[in-house]
Design a protein around this motif. Structure first.
Motif, PDB file in Angstrom:
ATOM      1  N   LEU A  37       0.849  -1.187   0.000  1.00 44.65           N
ATOM      2  CA  LEU A  37       0.000   0.000   0.000  1.00 44.65           C
ATOM      3  C   LEU A  37       0.886   1.238   0.000  1.00 44.65           C
ATOM      4  CD1 LEU A  37      -2.521  -1.237   2.702  1.00 44.65           C
ATOM      5  CD2 LEU A  37      -2.769  -1.394   0.219  1.00 44.65           C
ATOM      6  N   HIS A  38       0.397   2.320  -0.679  1.00 45.66           N
ATOM      7  CA  HIS A  38       1.290   3.466  -0.865  1.00 45.66           C
ATOM      8  C   HIS A  38       0.516   4.777  -0.948  1.00 45.66           C
ATOM      9  CE1 HIS A  38       4.669   5.853  -2.325  1.00 45.66           C
ATOM     10  NE2 HIS A  38       3.913   6.260  -3.333  1.00 45.66           N
ATOM     11  N   THR A  39       0.871   5.722  -0.085  1.00 42.52           N
ATOM     12  CA  THR A  39       0.499   7.129  -0.241  1.00 42.52           C
ATOM     13  C   THR A  39       1.740   7.954   0.094  1.00 42.52           C
ATOM     14  OG1 THR A  39      -0.134   7.743   2.025  1.00 42.52           O
ATOM     15  CG2 THR A  39      -1.781   6.548   0.720  1.00 42.52           C
ATOM     16  N   HIS A  40       1.572   9.269   0.107  1.00 46.79           N
ATOM     17  CA  HIS A  40       2.649  10.141   0.553  1.00 46.79           C
ATOM     18  C   HIS A  40       2.362  10.623   1.966  1.00 46.79           C
ATOM     19  CE1 HIS A  40       4.051  10.965  -3.877  1.00 46.79           C
ATOM     20  NE2 HIS A  40       4.273   9.732  -3.466  1.00 46.79           N
ATOM     21  N   LEU A  41       2.788  11.845   2.318  1.00 49.12           N
ATOM     22  CA  LEU A  41       2.835  12.258   3.721  1.00 49.12           C
ATOM     23  C   LEU A  41       1.476  12.398   4.391  1.00 49.12           C
ATOM     24  CD1 LEU A  41       5.651  14.963   3.502  1.00 49.12           C
ATOM     25  CD2 LEU A  41       5.846  12.632   4.402  1.00 49.12           C
ATOM     26  N   GLN A  71       6.756   1.689   4.966  1.00 51.27           N
ATOM     27  CA  GLN A  71       6.091   0.977   3.878  1.00 51.27           C
ATOM     28  C   GLN A  71       6.807  -0.353   3.650  1.00 51.27           C
ATOM     29  OE1 GLN A  71       5.052   3.325   0.377  1.00 51.27           O
ATOM     30  NE2 GLN A  71       5.738   5.170   1.436  1.00 51.27           N
ATOM     31  N   GLU A  72       6.003  -1.358   3.362  1.00 49.55           N
ATOM     32  CA  GLU A  72       6.594  -2.672   3.147  1.00 49.55           C
ATOM     33  C   GLU A  72       5.719  -3.487   2.206  1.00 49.55           C
ATOM     34  OE1 GLU A  72       6.730  -4.763   6.840  1.00 49.55           O
ATOM     35  OE2 GLU A  72       4.577  -4.601   7.203  1.00 49.55           O
ATOM     36  N   ILE A  73       6.352  -4.407   1.525  1.00 47.16           N
ATOM     37  CA  ILE A  73       5.619  -5.401   0.745  1.00 47.16           C
ATOM     38  C   ILE A  73       5.181  -6.494   1.715  1.00 47.16           C
ATOM     39  CG2 ILE A  73       5.706  -7.050  -1.156  1.00 47.16           C
ATOM     40  CD1 ILE A  73       8.015  -5.368  -2.312  1.00 47.16           C
ATOM     41  N   GLN A  91      -9.037   2.399  -1.390  1.00 52.54           N
ATOM     42  CA  GLN A  91      -9.517   3.609  -0.729  1.00 52.54           C
ATOM     43  C   GLN A  91      -8.445   4.120   0.226  1.00 52.54           C
ATOM     44  OE1 GLN A  91     -13.237   1.968   0.847  1.00 52.54           O
ATOM     45  NE2 GLN A  91     -14.363   3.081  -0.735  1.00 52.54           N
ATOM     46  N   CYS A  92      -8.149   5.413   0.119  1.00 52.54           N
ATOM     47  CA  CYS A  92      -7.115   6.044   0.930  1.00 52.54           C
ATOM     48  C   CYS A  92      -7.714   7.207   1.706  1.00 52.54           C
ATOM     49  CB  CYS A  92      -5.989   6.572   0.043  1.00 52.54           C
ATOM     50  SG  CYS A  92      -5.147   5.297  -0.939  1.00 52.54           S
ATOM     51  N   ASP A  93      -7.380   7.288   2.993  1.00 56.76           N
ATOM     52  CA  ASP A  93      -7.803   8.404   3.836  1.00 56.76           C
ATOM     53  C   ASP A  93      -6.595   9.290   4.129  1.00 56.76           C
ATOM     54  OD1 ASP A  93     -10.734   7.787   5.438  1.00 56.76           O
ATOM     55  OD2 ASP A  93      -9.837   6.186   4.272  1.00 56.76           O
ATOM     56  N   TYR A  94      -6.846  10.610   4.132  1.00 52.51           N
ATOM     57  CA  TYR A  94      -5.768  11.579   4.303  1.00 52.51           C
ATOM     58  C   TYR A  94      -6.128  12.580   5.396  1.00 52.51           C
ATOM     59  CZ  TYR A  94      -4.750   9.853  -0.395  1.00 52.51           C
ATOM     60  OH  TYR A  94      -4.508   9.058  -1.477  1.00 52.51           O
ATOM     61  N   ASN A  95      -5.092  13.071   6.082  1.00 56.32           N
ATOM     62  CA  ASN A  95      -5.250  14.134   7.064  1.00 56.32           C
ATOM     63  C   ASN A  95      -4.463  15.353   6.583  1.00 56.32           C
ATOM     64  OD1 ASN A  95      -4.234  15.791   9.469  1.00 56.32           O
ATOM     65  ND2 ASN A  95      -5.811  14.542  10.440  1.00 56.32           N
ATOM     66  N   THR A  96      -5.176  16.477   6.382  1.00 56.45           N
ATOM     67  CA  THR A  96      -4.529  17.718   5.930  1.00 56.45           C
ATOM     68  C   THR A  96      -4.820  18.862   6.895  1.00 56.45           C
ATOM     69  OG1 THR A  96      -6.446  18.250   4.530  1.00 56.45           O
ATOM     70  CG2 THR A  96      -4.617  17.046   3.495  1.00 56.45           C
ATOM     71  N   GLU A  97      -5.021  18.538   8.176  1.00 56.20           N
ATOM     72  CA  GLU A  97      -5.369  19.557   9.161  1.00 56.20           C
ATOM     73  C   GLU A  97      -4.299  20.641   9.283  1.00 56.20           C
ATOM     74  OE1 GLU A  97      -8.083  17.848  12.640  1.00 56.20           O
ATOM     75  OE2 GLU A  97      -6.262  16.648  12.381  1.00 56.20           O
ATOM     76  N   THR A 110       5.131  16.019  -1.231  1.00 62.90           N
ATOM     77  CA  THR A 110       4.074  16.883  -0.704  1.00 62.90           C
ATOM     78  C   THR A 110       2.799  16.784  -1.541  1.00 62.90           C
ATOM     79  OG1 THR A 110       5.069  18.708  -1.941  1.00 62.90           O
ATOM     80  CG2 THR A 110       5.637  18.526   0.400  1.00 62.90           C
ATOM     81  N   ASP A 111       2.856  16.139  -2.706  1.00 62.40           N
ATOM     82  CA  ASP A 111       1.654  15.780  -3.455  1.00 62.40           C
ATOM     83  C   ASP A 111       1.119  14.477  -2.866  1.00 62.40           C
ATOM     84  OD1 ASP A 111       2.057  17.980  -5.135  1.00 62.40           O
ATOM     85  OD2 ASP A 111       3.217  16.805  -6.584  1.00 62.40           O
ATOM     86  N   GLU A 112       0.117  13.892  -3.519  1.00 64.62           N
ATOM     87  CA  GLU A 112      -0.417  12.645  -2.978  1.00 64.62           C
ATOM     88  C   GLU A 112      -0.657  11.591  -4.048  1.00 64.62           C
ATOM     89  OE1 GLU A 112      -0.609  10.888  -0.538  1.00 64.62           O
ATOM     90  OE2 GLU A 112      -0.062  12.340   0.996  1.00 64.62           O
ATOM     91  N   MET A 113      -0.686  10.348  -3.593  1.00 65.12           N
ATOM     92  CA  MET A 113      -1.010   9.179  -4.397  1.00 65.12           C
ATOM     93  C   MET A 113      -1.947   8.280  -3.596  1.00 65.12           C
ATOM     94  SD  MET A 113       2.539   7.964  -6.197  1.00 65.12           S
ATOM     95  CE  MET A 113       3.330   8.947  -7.463  1.00 65.12           C
ATOM     96  N   CYS A 114      -2.600   7.361  -4.293  1.00 65.31           N
ATOM     97  CA  CYS A 114      -3.390   6.305  -3.643  1.00 65.31           C
ATOM     98  C   CYS A 114      -3.177   5.053  -4.485  1.00 65.31           C
ATOM     99  CB  CYS A 114      -4.863   6.690  -3.589  1.00 65.31           C
ATOM    100  SG  CYS A 114      -5.915   5.435  -2.797  1.00 65.31           S
TER     101      CYS A 114
END
Length: 220
Positions: A37-41, A71-73, A91-97, A110-114
């Motif tokens: 699984l992979h997203t950014h910050l 992150q791991e396989i 489905q990816c959840d993000y926090n941008t508070e 600083t961009d994002e992926m899902c």
């Protein structure tokens, strides 16, 4: 796609639709044994659903305490058989508070992926199966923001500039969420060569889940 600022939890969904697996997978299907699984910050939670004929199967992978720094396989506890016509929904959840500006999709940290990188056999020509919101639906959203919300969006601007032009409030965030959930998709169903598999991949309908998994049993 984009994530508005100031959000405790905002969800984006990526689809590998049944129309793609139907033309790209062998008749006997594939067996997935690993998943990364992979997203950014901004990512805080990721999971992938498996749907067959509208019925949700056992989840492919889930991390409810996701960190991009770890992150791991992961070898799946039980291999998952994916047949032609099945769909995978990540489905990816993000926090941008702590962010003041909108977060765009992209390659920068600083961009994002899902993303879910799946490891499977036998090898097939399917290299990439990913979705984006259709341009038509997104342009309709920006036009609504201009006409009814007096935002500085314009058909003369690019998508990134239109996202950045919106002054986000709860109603505008909720409307964007609704558009993401309901709008048709622009699909990439690509071979290893970069060519797309035969088919029409614009305005593809969102995969319906007619019978979702029941909630997990409580232990107390």
């Amino acid at each position: 796609m984009a994530i508005p600022p100031g959000q405790e939890s905002f969800q984006l969904t990526g689809y590998c639709v049944s129309e793609c697996t139907a033309v790209s997978l062998p008749p006997e299907g594939i067996t997935i044994f690993g998943s990364q699984l992979h997203t950014h910050l901004a990512g805080i939670k990721v999971h992938t659903r498996h749907v067959r004929d509208g019925i949700e199967m056992t989840e492919l992978n889930r991390d409810d305490h996701y960190s991009t720094h770890f992150q791991e396989i992961r070898k799946l506890k039980k291999p998952v058989k994916v047949l032609p016509g099945d769909a995978l929904i990540t489905q990816c959840d993000y926090n941008t508070e702590e962010r003041e500006n909108v977060t765009l999709g992209g390659f920068a940290i600083t961009d994002e992926m899902c993303v879910n990188y799946v490891h499977y056999f036998p090898a097939t020509d399917l290299e990439v199966c990913k979705s984006a919101i259709s341009d038509q639906a997104l342009n309709s959203y920006f036009n609504y923001m201009k006409q009814w919300e007096n935002q500085n969006t314009s058909f003369r601007q690019g998508i990134s500039d239109n996202y950045k032009a919106i002054r986000w409030n709860k109603m505008r965030v909720q409307l964007l969420t609704d558009v993401y959930k309901e709008a048709p998709l622009s699909m990439q169903c690509n071979m290893s060569s970069g060519d797309r598999f035969p088919g029409y991949w614009e305005n593809t309908p969102v995969t319906p889940v007619l019978k979702p998994l029941p909630p997990p049993p409580r232990t107390c």
